[in-house]
Design a protein around this motif. Structure first.
Motif, PDB file in Angstrom:
ATOM      1  N   MET A  21       0.829  -1.195   0.000  1.00  0.00           N
ATOM      2  CA  MET A  21       0.000   0.000   0.000  1.00  0.00           C
ATOM      3  C   MET A  21       0.864   1.245   0.000  1.00  0.00           C
ATOM      4  N   VAL A  22       0.399   2.262  -0.731  1.00  0.00           N
ATOM      5  CA  VAL A  22       1.094   3.545  -0.783  1.00  0.00           C
ATOM      6  C   VAL A  22       0.203   4.607  -0.156  1.00  0.00           C
ATOM      7  N   LEU A  23       0.789   5.445   0.699  1.00  0.00           N
ATOM      8  CA  LEU A  23       0.031   6.516   1.320  1.00  0.00           C
ATOM      9  C   LEU A  23       0.190   7.812   0.530  1.00  0.00           C
ATOM     10  N   ASN A  24      -0.927   8.405   0.160  1.00  0.00           N
ATOM     11  CA  ASN A  24      -0.902   9.714  -0.480  1.00  0.00           C
ATOM     12  C   ASN A  24      -0.789  10.790   0.587  1.00  0.00           C
ATOM     13  N   PHE A  25       0.139  11.711   0.395  1.00  0.00           N
ATOM     14  CA  PHE A  25       0.285  12.765   1.380  1.00  0.00           C
ATOM     15  C   PHE A  25       0.332  14.136   0.720  1.00  0.00           C
ATOM     16  N   GLY A  26      -0.074  15.128   1.503  1.00  0.00           N
ATOM     17  CA  GLY A  26       0.006  16.505   1.065  1.00  0.00           C
ATOM     18  C   GLY A  26       0.990  17.241   1.942  1.00  0.00           C
ATOM     19  N   ILE A  27       1.475  18.384   1.463  1.00  0.00           N
ATOM     20  CA  ILE A  27       2.477  19.126   2.229  1.00  0.00           C
ATOM     21  C   ILE A  27       2.030  20.563   2.467  1.00  0.00           C
ATOM     22  N   ILE A  28       2.358  21.054   3.652  1.00  0.00           N
ATOM     23  CA  ILE A  28       2.208  22.463   3.989  1.00  0.00           C
ATOM     24  C   ILE A  28       3.605  22.987   4.302  1.00  0.00           C
ATOM     25  N   GLY A  29       4.057  23.950   3.510  1.00  0.00           N
ATOM     26  CA  GLY A  29       5.412  24.471   3.692  1.00  0.00           C
ATOM     27  C   GLY A  29       6.256  24.136   2.484  1.00  0.00           C
ATOM     28  N   THR A  30       6.539  25.131   1.670  1.00  0.00           N
ATOM     29  CA  THR A  30       7.258  24.902   0.408  1.00  0.00           C
ATOM     30  C   THR A  30       8.692  25.398   0.528  1.00  0.00           C
ATOM     31  N   ASN A  31       9.430  24.817   1.479  1.00  0.00           N
ATOM     32  CA  ASN A  31      10.827  25.210   1.660  1.00  0.00           C
ATOM     33  C   ASN A  31      11.750  24.039   1.350  1.00  0.00           C
ATOM     34  N   TRP A  32      13.044  24.225   1.595  1.00  0.00           N
ATOM     35  CA  TRP A  32      14.026  23.203   1.217  1.00  0.00           C
ATOM     36  C   TRP A  32      13.819  21.893   1.969  1.00  0.00           C
ATOM     37  N   ILE A  33      13.426  21.962   3.253  1.00  0.00           N
ATOM     38  CA  ILE A  33      13.248  20.738   4.018  1.00  0.00           C
ATOM     39  C   ILE A  33      12.089  19.918   3.452  1.00  0.00           C
ATOM     40  N   THR A  34      11.093  20.612   2.884  1.00  0.00           N
ATOM     41  CA  THR A  34       9.954  19.905   2.304  1.00  0.00           C
ATOM     42  C   THR A  34      10.385  19.136   1.065  1.00  0.00           C
ATOM     43  N   HIS A  35      11.168  19.775   0.206  1.00  0.00           N
ATOM     44  CA  HIS A  35      11.680  19.073  -0.981  1.00  0.00           C
ATOM     45  C   HIS A  35      12.497  17.851  -0.559  1.00  0.00           C
ATOM     46  N   SER A  36      13.330  18.022   0.457  1.00  0.00           N
ATOM     47  CA  SER A  36      14.167  16.927   0.925  1.00  0.00           C
ATOM     48  C   SER A  36      13.316  15.777   1.457  1.00  0.00           C
ATOM     49  N   TYR A  37      12.279  16.121   2.223  1.00  0.00           N
ATOM     50  CA  TYR A  37      11.409  15.077   2.774  1.00  0.00           C
ATOM     51  C   TYR A  37      10.678  14.330   1.652  1.00  0.00           C
ATOM     52  N   ILE A  38      10.173  15.066   0.671  1.00  0.00           N
ATOM     53  CA  ILE A  38       9.449  14.426  -0.428  1.00  0.00           C
ATOM     54  C   ILE A  38      10.344  13.449  -1.175  1.00  0.00           C
ATOM     55  N   GLU A  39      11.565  13.883  -1.487  1.00  0.00           N
ATOM     56  CA  GLU A  39      12.503  13.016  -2.199  1.00  0.00           C
ATOM     57  C   GLU A  39      12.760  11.736  -1.410  1.00  0.00           C
ATOM     58  N   CYS A  40      13.017  11.893  -0.124  1.00  0.00           N
ATOM     59  CA  CYS A  40      13.336  10.735   0.710  1.00  0.00           C
ATOM     60  C   CYS A  40      12.112   9.849   0.941  1.00  0.00           C
ATOM     61  N   ALA A  41      10.957  10.469   1.162  1.00  0.00           N
ATOM     62  CA  ALA A  41       9.735   9.701   1.402  1.00  0.00           C
ATOM     63  C   ALA A  41       9.356   8.880   0.176  1.00  0.00           C
ATOM     64  N   GLN A  42       9.407   9.504  -0.982  1.00  0.00           N
ATOM     65  CA  GLN A  42       9.014   8.793  -2.203  1.00  0.00           C
ATOM     66  C   GLN A  42      10.032   7.723  -2.578  1.00  0.00           C
ATOM     67  N   ALA A  43      11.267   7.855  -2.096  1.00  0.00           N
ATOM     68  CA  ALA A  43      12.279   6.825  -2.353  1.00  0.00           C
ATOM     69  C   ALA A  43      11.946   5.528  -1.636  1.00  0.00           C
ATOM     70  N   THR A  44      11.097   5.597  -0.601  1.00  0.00           N
ATOM     71  CA  THR A  44      10.672   4.382   0.105  1.00  0.00           C
ATOM     72  C   THR A  44       9.664   3.592  -0.715  1.00  0.00           C
ATOM     73  N   GLN A  45       9.076   4.245  -1.717  1.00  0.00           N
ATOM     74  CA  GLN A  45       8.039   3.675  -2.586  1.00  0.00           C
ATOM     75  C   GLN A  45       6.747   3.373  -1.823  1.00  0.00           C
ATOM     76  N   LYS A  46       6.607   3.979  -0.648  1.00  0.00           N
ATOM     77  CA  LYS A  46       5.389   3.803   0.134  1.00  0.00           C
ATOM     78  C   LYS A  46       4.685   5.126   0.413  1.00  0.00           C
ATOM     79  N   TRP A  47       5.317   6.220   0.006  1.00  0.00           N
ATOM     80  CA  TRP A  47       4.719   7.549   0.107  1.00  0.00           C
ATOM     81  C   TRP A  47       4.556   8.113  -1.296  1.00  0.00           C
ATOM     82  N   ASN A  48       3.485   8.860  -1.513  1.00  0.00           N
ATOM     83  CA  ASN A  48       3.266   9.501  -2.812  1.00  0.00           C
ATOM     84  C   ASN A  48       2.756  10.919  -2.603  1.00  0.00           C
ATOM     85  N   LEU A  49       3.486  11.885  -3.125  1.00  0.00           N
ATOM     86  CA  LEU A  49       3.050  13.281  -3.016  1.00  0.00           C
ATOM     87  C   LEU A  49       1.814  13.488  -3.881  1.00  0.00           C
ATOM     88  N   ALA A  50       0.722  13.924  -3.252  1.00  0.00           N
ATOM     89  CA  ALA A  50      -0.540  14.064  -3.985  1.00  0.00           C
ATOM     90  C   ALA A  50      -1.117  15.471  -3.935  1.00  0.00           C
TER      91      ALA A  50
END
Length: 331
Positions: A1-30
């Motif tokens: 199962m993949v969890l769709n997630f949304g983000i609040i905060g468009t800064n560098w840490i958010t980009h870093s988290y998205i890259e790392c989260a999606q690398a697990t193949q269990k998170w999907n930025l939606a």
């Protein structure tokens, strides 16, 4: 199962988290929220090949039925309200450090998350690193703990703005800022995860022109030993972090992104490298643990992280108030 997630905060840490989260193949930025449509679209455009909804209205964002979770990485002072509304909308919450401004706020969020059957997890990346786990599991090797020193000092370019008379968010108490909240919290979180909640704590801050702390020394009192915490955003330090024992000393070059762990034996005059290769994506290990907890409904692990978050915030809140470093809701 993949969890769709949304983000609040468009800064560098958010980009870093998205890259790392999606690398697990269990998170999907939606979904992406930003106050400005142009910013939301620009942020989402960096993730080509993904269907990402963009919002400038927070209520519409919270109520996106496609979202399972929300990652909150907004300015500190907004964490509580945005996490609360995310939970009320039925979403799991990954909450960037520091979780909240006060223990009362955090208590309310955990109470709400339980009522909703949802997970609220503070994003402490370093305690999930492989080498941090090795550091913790190796403490019995050094015998009785005699003390520790934990350092995390990184110069912030925004300190130059302070010197020019400006008040950036991270150095603004009105925004929940200050070096302890922004940087020192890593050292407190490390100490609490390694040794538990302290008996007492005392902070010696360097107060800057904004009225906030630019850095400082924090002493945690435990049964039989003390832990010295050194943090600053006014300068950088390359000092290692160490745990001292009767038999040996554990040494790491940094308390986050730990590249190696050494066991130093003064009697044998030896230095044994006991660490492992560091993960290249430095937020991937925390993202893997967060999604595992949610998917497996691991309430025990979530409870341990909750207890940790509560203890960390209690220390920070106590020493802030001792020094008159008050946030808006405390005045």
């Amino acid at each position: 199962m993949v969890l769709n997630f949304g983000i609040i905060g468009t800064n560098w840490i958010t980009h870093s988290y998205i890259e790392c989260a999606q690398a697990t193949q269990k998170w999907n930025l939606a979904a992406v929220y930003s106050r400005k449509e142009e910013s939301a679209n620009e942020f989402a455009s960096k993730y080509t090949g993904q269907k990402i909804a963009t919002y400038t209205d927070l209520d519409q964002f919270y109520n996106d039925s496609n979202l399972n979770a929300i990652y909150v990485a907004s300015p500190n002072i907004l964490h509580y309200e945005q996490a609360k509304k995310s939970l009320q909308a039925g979403k799991h919450v990954i909450l960037e450090k520091p979780s909240c401004s006060t223990s009362q706020e955090l208590d309310e969020l955990f109470k709400l998350s339980k009522e909703k059957g949802l997970f609220l997890i503070e994003a402490w990346r370093h305690i999930q690193e492989a080498n941090f786990k090795i550091l913790k599991s190796s403490i019995p090797k050094i015998g009785r703990v005699l003390g520790a020193s934990i350092t995390f000092c990184q110069f912030s370019s925004r300190y130059d703005a302070v010197l020019k008379g400006e008040v950036p968010n991270i150095f603004n108490l009105e925004m929940g800022g200050g070096a302890l909240a922004d940087m020192g919290c890593y050292t407190v979180a490390a100490a609490v995860w390694l040794f538990g909640a302290p008996k007492d704590a005392h902070y010696y801050p360097a107060i800057i022109s904004t009225g906030a702390d630019g850095g400082g020394m924090l002493v945690l009192q435990y049964e039989g030993f003390v832990v010295h915490l050194h943090s600053s955003k006014m300068y950088t330090s390359d000092a290692p972090s160490e745990i001292y024992g009767e038999k040996a000393t554990l040494v790491v070059p940094s308390i986050t992104d730990i590249e190696k762990v050494a066991l130093v034996d003064p009697r044998k005059k030896s230095r044994e490298e006991i660490g492992t290769k560091k993960e290249d994506l430095n937020l991937k290990e925390e993202a893997e643990e967060q999604v595992r907890i949610i998917l497996e409904k691991d309430w025990k692990a979530a409870g341990e992280l909750e207890e940790h978050s509560r203890a960390v915030l209690k220390v920070i809140e106590k020493v802030r108030k001792d020094n008159g470093l008050l946030f808006p809701m405390e005045k």
